[in-house]
Design a protein around this motif. Structure first.
Motif, PDB file in Angstrom:
ATOM      1  N   THR A  58       0.831  -1.201   0.000  1.00  0.00           N
ATOM      2  CA  THR A  58       0.000   0.000   0.000  1.00  0.00           C
ATOM      3  C   THR A  58       0.868   1.255   0.000  1.00  0.00           C
ATOM      4  OG1 THR A  58      -1.707  -1.175   1.221  1.00  0.00           O
ATOM      5  CG2 THR A  58      -1.861   1.221   1.196  1.00  0.00           C
ATOM      6  N   ARG A  59       1.914   1.250   0.816  1.00  0.00           N
ATOM      7  CA  ARG A  59       2.817   2.420   0.838  1.00  0.00           C
ATOM      8  C   ARG A  59       3.414   2.664  -0.554  1.00  0.00           C
ATOM      9  NH1 ARG A  59       3.246   4.534   5.771  1.00  0.00           N
ATOM     10  NH2 ARG A  59       3.169   3.213   7.630  1.00  0.00           N
ATOM     11  N   SER A  60       3.752   1.599  -1.252  1.00  0.00           N
ATOM     12  CA  SER A  60       4.315   1.776  -2.594  1.00  0.00           C
ATOM     13  C   SER A  60       3.300   2.403  -3.544  1.00  0.00           C
ATOM     14  CB  SER A  60       4.763   0.425  -3.169  1.00  0.00           C
ATOM     15  OG  SER A  60       6.112   0.167  -2.833  1.00  0.00           O
ATOM     16  N   MET A  61       2.055   1.964  -3.465  1.00  0.00           N
ATOM     17  CA  MET A  61       1.052   2.559  -4.356  1.00  0.00           C
ATOM     18  C   MET A  61       0.842   4.033  -4.029  1.00  0.00           C
ATOM     19  SD  MET A  61      -1.708  -0.382  -5.325  1.00  0.00           S
ATOM     20  CE  MET A  61      -1.930  -1.112  -3.692  1.00  0.00           C
ATOM     21  N   LEU A  62       0.805   4.364  -2.754  1.00  0.00           N
ATOM     22  CA  LEU A  62       0.705   5.778  -2.360  1.00  0.00           C
ATOM     23  C   LEU A  62       1.866   6.583  -2.935  1.00  0.00           C
ATOM     24  CD1 LEU A  62      -0.276   5.374   1.419  1.00  0.00           C
ATOM     25  CD2 LEU A  62      -1.785   6.143  -0.430  1.00  0.00           C
ATOM     26  N   ASN A  63       3.058   6.010  -2.860  1.00  0.00           N
ATOM     27  CA  ASN A  63       4.232   6.722  -3.370  1.00  0.00           C
ATOM     28  C   ASN A  63       4.153   6.974  -4.868  1.00  0.00           C
ATOM     29  OD1 ASN A  63       5.536   7.096  -0.995  1.00  0.00           O
ATOM     30  ND2 ASN A  63       7.472   6.186  -1.659  1.00  0.00           N
ATOM     31  N   ALA A  65       1.523   7.421  -6.649  1.00  0.00           N
ATOM     32  CA  ALA A  65       0.578   8.529  -6.870  1.00  0.00           C
ATOM     33  C   ALA A  65       1.207   9.863  -6.454  1.00  0.00           C
ATOM     34  CB  ALA A  65      -0.707   8.281  -6.090  1.00  0.00           C
ATOM     35  N   MET A  66       1.845   9.879  -5.291  1.00  0.00           N
ATOM     36  CA  MET A  66       2.396  11.140  -4.793  1.00  0.00           C
ATOM     37  C   MET A  66       3.558  11.625  -5.655  1.00  0.00           C
ATOM     38  SD  MET A  66       2.141  11.090  -0.626  1.00  0.00           S
ATOM     39  CE  MET A  66       3.206   9.676  -0.341  1.00  0.00           C
ATOM     40  N   GLY A  68       4.229  10.817  -8.683  1.00  0.00           N
ATOM     41  CA  GLY A  68       3.691  11.179  -9.998  1.00  0.00           C
ATOM     42  C   GLY A  68       3.199  12.620 -10.023  1.00  0.00           C
ATOM     43  N   GLU A  75      12.963   9.884  -8.919  1.00  0.00           N
ATOM     44  CA  GLU A  75      12.366   9.186  -7.788  1.00  0.00           C
ATOM     45  C   GLU A  75      11.251   8.245  -8.250  1.00  0.00           C
ATOM     46  OE1 GLU A  75      13.064   9.543  -4.029  1.00  0.00           O
ATOM     47  OE2 GLU A  75      14.737   9.542  -5.446  1.00  0.00           O
ATOM     48  N   HIS A  79      10.916   4.296  -7.428  1.00  0.00           N
ATOM     49  CA  HIS A  79       9.779   3.763  -6.681  1.00  0.00           C
ATOM     50  C   HIS A  79       8.878   2.852  -7.525  1.00  0.00           C
ATOM     51  CE1 HIS A  79      10.324   5.264  -2.643  1.00  0.00           C
ATOM     52  NE2 HIS A  79      10.936   6.299  -3.197  1.00  0.00           N
TER      53      HIS A  79
ATOM     54  N   LEU E  62      -5.415   6.336  -1.983  1.00  0.00           N
ATOM     55  CA  LEU E  62      -4.697   7.104  -3.007  1.00  0.00           C
ATOM     56  C   LEU E  62      -5.235   8.533  -3.087  1.00  0.00           C
ATOM     57  CD1 LEU E  62      -4.594   4.441  -5.891  1.00  0.00           C
ATOM     58  CD2 LEU E  62      -2.656   5.187  -4.479  1.00  0.00           C
ATOM     59  N   MET E  66      -3.305  12.074  -2.724  1.00  0.00           N
ATOM     60  CA  MET E  66      -3.242  12.997  -3.863  1.00  0.00           C
ATOM     61  C   MET E  66      -3.894  14.340  -3.533  1.00  0.00           C
ATOM     62  SD  MET E  66      -3.629  10.740  -7.349  1.00  0.00           S
ATOM     63  CE  MET E  66      -5.264  10.083  -7.019  1.00  0.00           C
ATOM     64  N   ILE E  69      -1.833  16.518  -1.276  1.00  0.00           N
ATOM     65  CA  ILE E  69      -0.783  17.266  -1.982  1.00  0.00           C
ATOM     66  C   ILE E  69      -1.395  18.401  -2.794  1.00  0.00           C
ATOM     67  CG2 ILE E  69       0.986  17.214  -3.773  1.00  0.00           C
ATOM     68  CD1 ILE E  69       1.582  14.383  -3.140  1.00  0.00           C
ATOM     69  N   GLN E  99       2.887   9.524   5.815  1.00  0.00           N
ATOM     70  CA  GLN E  99       3.697   9.301   4.618  1.00  0.00           C
ATOM     71  C   GLN E  99       3.706  10.573   3.749  1.00  0.00           C
ATOM     72  OE1 GLN E  99       3.111   5.371   3.063  1.00  0.00           O
ATOM     73  NE2 GLN E  99       4.114   5.852   1.115  1.00  0.00           N
TER      74      GLN E  99
END
Lengths: 127, 127, 127, 127, 127, 127
Positions: A58-63, A65-66, A68, A75, A79, E62, E66, E69, E99
Motif C-alpha cells: 500500500t505504501r508503494s502505491m501511495l508513493n 501517486a504522490m 507522480g 524518484e 519507486h 490514493l 493525492m 498534496i 507518509q
C-alpha cells in the motif's frame, strides 16, 4: 540519531529499493550530502516506512501517486522498481496512474506511463 | 466507451497533434497503457476538445499556459506544435509565456521559452 | 520606475479589475506593501497586460486557467469578475474550467466551478 | 522601459550569474524572446534583486529554496553557481536543501542534492 | 455520453460520497456547471472509479494522498468521509498523512491532519 | 525516538512558535495525530531546525518563501509570527515576498502580503 530507528530504516530501504542501490547511495555520500542520506534513512525509511500500520504494498502505491504528482522522474523510476519488489503488479500500477490522470491531470499521467514503460523495457533487457 | 465521442476524439487529436503522432501512440499501446490511451482519446480529446464552445486556437493557448505551469516538458513540446497547427503565431506564444512569467513566476517562463526555441529550431531543420 | 509604464498599468488594471477595487488597493497600501503594489501595477499590468499583442479577453481566459491551477481563490474571484468585464461569457468560463479539469485534474475544476458560482450569485444579488 | 532600472538589473545579473552567461543570453535573444529577456533583466534583476534591503547572499539562499520547490533543474543549476558567487558556502547550500526536505518533501531534496553534486563535480573538473 | 458508464459512475459516486451529497450536486446543477457534473460522473466515477482492478478502499487511500498534496480542502473533507465509507480506518488515514509528511512536506500534512480532525469532530457531533 | 533530538526539537519549536502554541498542540494531541506531532517535533524541529549551521533568522526567511509557494495559509501565519520572534523585520518580510512574486508569481505574493498584513493587524490589536 536513534540507532534502532536508523537500522530499521536501512533494512526497510534495502528491502524496497534493493541492497545495491542503497549501499551505493551510502558509499558515495560525502560531507555535503551525508547528513541528508542519514536523515532520509532514519526518518523516511525508519520512522515512517518502518511503521507496521500499513502494508508496504500500500505504501508503494501511495508513493507512485504522490511522486507522480510531485513530478520527480528520478524518484518515480526508483519507486516503480520498489513497487514491483513490494508486490504491486503492472496492472495495479496502471490503475494508480489512471486515477492520477483524473485527480492530477492528463499530463502527469502521460509522463508517469512513459516512465513506467521505460523502466519495464530496461528491466526486460537486463533479465 | 461511447464510440461516437471516441471517434470525434481521434479526429480532433489527429488534427491537433498530427496523424503520425497519434497513429504511433495508438499502435505502440500495449495492455499496460491501452486503457489510458483510450481514456485520453475519448474524454480529453472527444468530450472536451471536441466541444465547439471554444475555438481550437484558444484551447491551444490555454494549454500552453497550463502545461507551462504544470512543468511537463514532453507535453509542452507536443502542444507547442499543436498550437502552431491551430494557428497560434510565434508572437502569440511569446505573449502567453510572458503572461506566464507574471503569474507563475520567471523560472516557469524561462523553461517554456527555451523549450519553444528548441522546437522552432528542430522544425526549421526538418523543413 | 518607468512612469509611462506605471500609468499604462494603472489604466489597464482599473479597466480590468474596476476603478473602485484598484483605488482601494492603492489607498490602503502602507510602507509594508506599497513597493509591491507599485511593482504589480507597473510590471504585471503595464509591462505585460499593457502589451497589445493579445486581446484582453484572451488574457483573461489565460488567467482563469492559470490561477485555477495555482489554487488562489481570492485572485480567482477577482479575475472571474475581470474576465466578465473583458467580455468573456459564462459559457466560455465554463469551457476554460472543463479544460482545466482535464489538464490539472478534477479537484482544481471543482473548486473553480464552486467559486465562479459564488461570484455569479453575489453579483446577481447586488444587481 | 526604465533605463536606470534596466542598467542596474544588467549589472546585478552579471554579478550573480556571470558576465559570460548574461552576455550570451542577450546576444542569442531573437525577436521571439527578446521582450522576455528585457523584462527579466529590468524587473527581476533591477526592480527586485537590485533592492538593497536584503543582502545578495540571503537572496541566493531564498532562490535555492524556491527553485528547489518549483522543480526547475536548469534554473537551479544556474542559481547554485550564483549562490556560490554570492558567498553561500556548500555547507549552507546543504542546510537549505535539508530544510527543503522537511517543508517540501524528500523527493524535492533528493533532486536538489543530486543537481548540486553534479554542479560541484563539473566545476571541479573545469578548475 | 455513454449511458452505461454514466450510470455506473452515478452508482459508484453515491456509494462513496453518499446518496444525499450526490443528489444534491445533480439537483443544484445549472446550465453553467451541468456539463462538468456530467463529465465528472461519467469520466471520474464511471470510467476510472468504476474499474474493478483496484479495491475502492485502495482508491480512497490514493485519493487522500493525492488531494492532500493538491491542497484542496473542500475535496479533502469529502474524500475523508468517502474513505471512512470505503472501510479505511482512522489509523490508516493517519498513516497516509504521515507518509504525505515525508514526501510532500510537513505543511501539507499539518493541514491534512487538522482537516481530518475537524471532520471527525463534526461527524461525532451529528452521531 | 531519540530523546535528545526530541527534547532539542521541543525547545527550538517553543522558542520559535511560542511556548503556549506548542504546549497547546501537544496537549490537544490524541491517538490520531500524536505520532505526527512527535515526528514533527523530533524530525522537523530537532533534526533540522536544531542544526547550528544556519541562524534561525535565515531559516525563518527560507520558511516564509517556501510556505508562501506551498500555499498553506495556516502555516504561513504561524511562521510569520515565528519570523518576527527570530528577528526578521517587517521590511525583510516584504523583501522575501517581493522576491516570491518574481519567482513564484504574483498571486502567491498577493496572498502572502494579505496574510502578513492580517497577522500584523491582529497582533497590533492584542498589544
Amino acid at each position: 540519531m536513534d540507532q534502532k530507528t536508523f537500522d530499521k530504516g536501512l533494512e526497510v530501504r534495502q528491502a524496497v529499493l534493493g541492497k545495491d542501490y542503497v549501499e551505493n547511495a551510502m558509499r558515495n555520500a560525502d560531507d555535503f550530502n551525508r547528513p541528508f542520506q542519514e536523515l532520509v534513512t532514519e526518518y523516511c525509511w525508519g520512522a515512517v516506512w518502518g511503521r507496521e500500520e500499513l502494508p508496504r504494498k500500500t505504501r508503494s502505491m501511495l508513493n507512485l501517486a504522490m511522486i507522480g504528482i510531485l513530478n520527480r522522474p528520478h524518484e518515480l523510476r526508483t519507486h516503480i522498481r520498489g513497487a514491483l519488489r513490494n508486490g504491486v503488479t503492472k496492472e495495479e500500477i496502471r490503475e494508480v496512474f489512471m486515477q492520477l490522470a483524473i485527480y492530477a491531470g492528463v499530463p502527469a499521467a502521460v509522463d508517469s506511463f512513459r516512465i513506467a514503460r521505460e523502466v519495464f523495457a530496461e528491466d526486460a533487457k537486463k533479465a
